[in-house]
Design a protein around this motif. Structure first.
Motif, short mmCIF file in Angstrom:
data_model
loop_
_atom_site.label_atom_id
_atom_site.label_comp_id
_atom_site.label_asym_id
_atom_site.label_seq_id
_atom_site.Cartn_x
_atom_site.Cartn_y
_atom_site.Cartn_z
N ALA A 83 0.87 -1.18 0.00
CA ALA A 83 0.00 0.00 0.00
C ALA A 83 0.90 1.23 0.00
O ALA A 83 2.04 1.15 0.46
N TYR A 84 0.41 2.34 -0.52
CA TYR A 84 1.23 3.55 -0.49
C TYR A 84 0.37 4.80 -0.49
O TYR A 84 -0.82 4.76 -0.84
N THR A 85 0.97 5.89 -0.07
CA THR A 85 0.29 7.18 -0.12
C THR A 85 1.29 8.26 -0.49
O THR A 85 2.46 8.18 -0.10
N VAL A 86 0.82 9.25 -1.23
CA VAL A 86 1.66 10.41 -1.55
C VAL A 86 1.21 11.54 -0.62
O VAL A 86 0.09 12.02 -0.72
N ALA A 87 2.09 11.92 0.31
CA ALA A 87 1.72 12.90 1.33
C ALA A 87 2.18 14.29 0.91
O ALA A 87 3.33 14.49 0.52
N TRP A 88 1.24 15.23 0.99
CA TRP A 88 1.53 16.61 0.56
C TRP A 88 1.60 17.59 1.73
O TRP A 88 1.99 18.73 1.56
N LEU A 89 1.18 17.16 2.93
CA LEU A 89 1.12 18.10 4.06
C LEU A 89 2.06 17.68 5.19
O LEU A 89 2.21 16.50 5.49
N ILE A 104 3.66 0.74 2.73
CA ILE A 104 3.76 -0.48 3.54
C ILE A 104 4.45 -1.48 2.62
O ILE A 104 3.95 -1.77 1.52
N ILE A 128 1.05 -0.78 -6.56
CA ILE A 128 0.94 -1.84 -5.57
C ILE A 128 1.50 -3.12 -6.19
O ILE A 128 1.22 -3.42 -7.35
N TYR B 139 -1.42 11.79 9.44
CA TYR B 139 -2.58 11.35 8.66
C TYR B 139 -2.15 10.34 7.59
O TYR B 139 -2.96 9.55 7.10
N TYR B 140 -0.85 10.38 7.22
CA TYR B 140 -0.38 9.45 6.19
C TYR B 140 -0.64 8.01 6.59
O TYR B 140 -0.84 7.14 5.75
N PHE B 141 -0.63 7.77 7.91
CA PHE B 141 -0.80 6.40 8.41
C PHE B 141 -2.19 5.87 8.03
O PHE B 141 -2.36 4.73 7.61
N ALA B 143 -3.92 7.03 5.55
CA ALA B 143 -3.96 6.95 4.09
C ALA B 143 -3.36 5.63 3.60
O ALA B 143 -3.83 5.06 2.61
N LEU B 144 -2.34 5.14 4.30
CA LEU B 144 -1.77 3.83 3.94
C LEU B 144 -2.81 2.74 4.13
O LEU B 144 -2.97 1.85 3.29
N GLU B 145 -3.52 2.82 5.24
CA GLU B 145 -4.57 1.84 5.50
C GLU B 145 -5.65 1.92 4.43
O GLU B 145 -6.15 0.91 3.95
N SER B 147 -5.24 2.94 1.37
CA SER B 147 -4.68 2.40 0.13
C SER B 147 -4.85 0.88 0.10
O SER B 147 -5.28 0.31 -0.91
N VAL B 194 -4.64 15.29 -0.62
CA VAL B 194 -3.53 15.65 0.26
C VAL B 194 -2.69 14.46 0.71
O VAL B 194 -1.51 14.60 1.04
N PHE B 195 -3.31 13.30 0.80
CA PHE B 195 -2.56 12.08 1.10
C PHE B 195 -3.05 11.02 0.12
O PHE B 195 -3.75 10.08 0.49
N ASP B 196 -2.72 11.22 -1.15
CA ASP B 196 -3.21 10.38 -2.23
C ASP B 196 -3.18 8.90 -1.84
O ASP B 196 -2.12 8.40 -1.47
N PRO B 197 -4.28 8.16 -1.80
CA PRO B 197 -5.59 8.40 -2.41
C PRO B 197 -6.61 9.15 -1.53
O PRO B 197 -7.81 9.08 -1.79
#
Lengths: 155, 380
Positions: A83-89, A104, A128, B139-141, B143-145, B147, B194-197
């Motif tokens: 899983a992944y996220t692109v964080a902007w803040l 992850i 993914i 908050y990224y944490f 967002a991972l969940e 995803s 902000v924390f894609d997705p």
């Protein structure tokens, strides 16, 4: 009762406080092993439960399901993005200078995973299931912390 | 011995509360709850349970700062370091065991006093393995969940957007829901990522408020009313503190619900539960929690959401109050606001958003970065 309230906002009072707190965080038996191997040899260590065989990553000295002992073993350090996220803040909800990609990563040869950053990859190129490998800080700069791993890159 | 809700009171819920401090927020909620129950706290209350977390408060040993503002000095008092619904579970056990006839449960949020909210959440992250990775808001944490959840369960962004649309629009009928708004799916999809997705609008902003319940045994309840709301079941469950062994799939809520349903003698939740208030502090969490509460089957929750199944006038309304997306993130009072809505609905006191219901469920999660949570079943 209780009908005296402040209605004039100009009268409102508060004061600013802060808590300055400092700790050392003990890495623990398993953490110490892991971070020393990472710092000194660039190796990754996992821990296998002697009873059920589950391989923990991050490593720890006990199996949380059997409540029994583990033994340490070396792993490749490579993994696959679950899983992944692109964080902007940033932590104050202000824009980061550059977005950070968190992932992850299911670690090869273990039942565990690692949450860390991805690098050397564009935000829209991450997928993914992508295979990744760790990029470590130069040996002379390693401190025996989680940030000795700079990020994971596509392998 | 059954456990009843004798009275409820609340203060808020607002984006900020510059005129009252946190103790006065508690006092306001308590005075209302005692008036509602028709009791005198100095004479009638046997035990006081507060729910709080030191770091949200900004000082240590929270439990020494109660019970004066609840009218509970010189009485048994304890603080549960968790959500309001854990407090309900604690009170439930005290009453069931015969230890107390009447117990007060309290939780609050003075989140607007916290200047470094992200920093406080970071303090909850494992300091050795996780806290210092990167510079993003924790908050990224979540967002991972998200995803993992959306890819595992084939959830699309329109389905997530529907959660935001439903809850923010529901909140328009709740005068205690400061984040109500007339938004559409299109608005949500056009809002900043902000924390894609995850989009910013999918994250519940903080709010202030306090909730107080007066719970009592069956005998006390019968003296007060002929139609009490009963606490039919409570449950709580923790997965693990380690991210590598967490399910990231709300197993905690599934297990907590199982425990509560067993006590409530509910065998088919999707049929027997009339409505639910679930933790939606991130929009995807609502879908995940609906599934965990067994109110829908895996893989069908997203499409049911789009079909209006969980709408206020749907088959099984969820978050009629507006949820956290409409009311705000109330920290440890999150489950309190949910239980409050369930009780108001069951009593027929929910005003314009009133639905027909006999059994309702309230559920709360321990928030980032946990895999713990609690469930309470209420009924008439």
């Amino acid at each position: 009762m209780f009908n005296e309230k402040i209605v004039d906002p100009a009268e409102l009072r508060h004061w600013g406080g802060k808590i300055e707190l400092y700790w050392i965080y003990t890495s623990g038996e398993a953490g110490d092993r892991f971070f020393k191997a990472l710092r000194d040899e660039g190796k990754f260590i996992a821990a296998k439960c002697k009873k059920c065989g589950r391989v923990y990553f991050p490593p720890r000295m006990y199996c949380e399901f059997d409540f029994s002992e583990t033994e340490y073993q070396e792993i490749s350090g490579k993994g696959r993005v679950r899983a992944y996220t692109v964080a902007w803040l940033d932590k104050d909800e202000k824009p980061l200078e550059k977005p950070e990609i968190y992932a992850i990563i299911d670690m090869e040869g273990t039942d565990g995973c690692m949450i860390h950053l991805l690098g050397e990859v564009e935000e829209d190129q991450v997928e993914i299931g992508m295979e990744v490998e760790p990029v470590l800080r130069d040996k002379s700069e390693r401190e025996g912390t989680i940030n000795d791993i700079l990020y994971f890159k596509p392998s | 011995m059954r456990v009843a809700v004798l009275g409820v009171g609340y203060s808020g819920f607002n984006t900020n509360t510059p005129d009252l401090n946190w103790k006065e927020l508690m006092l306001e909620a308590a005075v209302r709850a005692y008036e509602d129950a028709g009791i005198n706290p100095r004479k009638d209350v046997d035990s006081v349970v507060t729910c709080a977390e030191d770091f949200w408060e900004g000082f240590a040993i929270f439990d020494e700062f109660v019970p004066d503002q609840l009218g509970g000095v010189l009485k048994p008092t304890c603080t549960v370091c968790s959500d309001f619904l854990y407090g309900v579970a604690t009170a439930y056990m005290q009453i069931k065991s015969g230890l107390a006839d009447i117990v007060v449960v309290e939780a609050h949020s003075k989140a607007s006093d916290i200047l470094t909210f992200g920093e406080v959440i970071k303090f909850a992250m494992d300091p050795v393995w996780l806290r210092d990775i990167g510079n993003a808001h924790p908050y990224y944490f979540a967002a991972l969940e998200m995803s993992q959840y959306v890819s595992e369960c084939c959830i699309n962004e329109e389905q997530i957007a529907e959660v935001v649309v439903k809850n923010k629009n529901n909140a328009l009928l709740n005068s205690s829901a400061p984040y109500g708004a007339k938004v559409t799916v299109e608005d949500v999809l056009n809002s900043p990522m902000v924390f894609d997705p995850m989009r910013k609008i999918e994250i519940a902003p903080v709010s202030d408020g306090a909730v107080v319940f007066v719970l009592g045994n069956e005998f006390v309840a019968r003296e007060i009313t002929d139609t009490p709301v009963w606490v039919k079941g409570v449950g709580w469950w923790s997965e693990t503190s380690n991210y590598d062994t967490m399910s990231f799939n709300a197993m905690y809520a599934y297990k907590a619900a199982k425990m509560a349903y067993k006590l409530a003698k509910i065998t088919n939740p999707a049929k027997e539960v009339d409505f639910a208030e679930v933790d939606d502090r991130f929009a995807f969490k609502e879908l995940q929690h609906i599934e965990a509460l067994q109110l829908s089957r895996k893989y069908e929750t997203g499409s049911l959401m789009q079909e209006g199944y969980f709408a206020r006038d749907g088959e099984l309304p969820v978050n009629v109050s507006g949820g956290n997306l409409g009311v705000g993130n109330l920290l440890e009072a999150t489950g309190g606001q949910k239980a409050l809505e369930v009780v108001l609905q069951l009593r027929g006191l929910a005003g314009k958003r009133q639905i027909e219901a006999e059994t309702g469920v309230a559920q709360a999660w321990r928030y980032i970065p946990t895999a713990s949570g609690t469930v309470a079943v209420f009924g008439v």
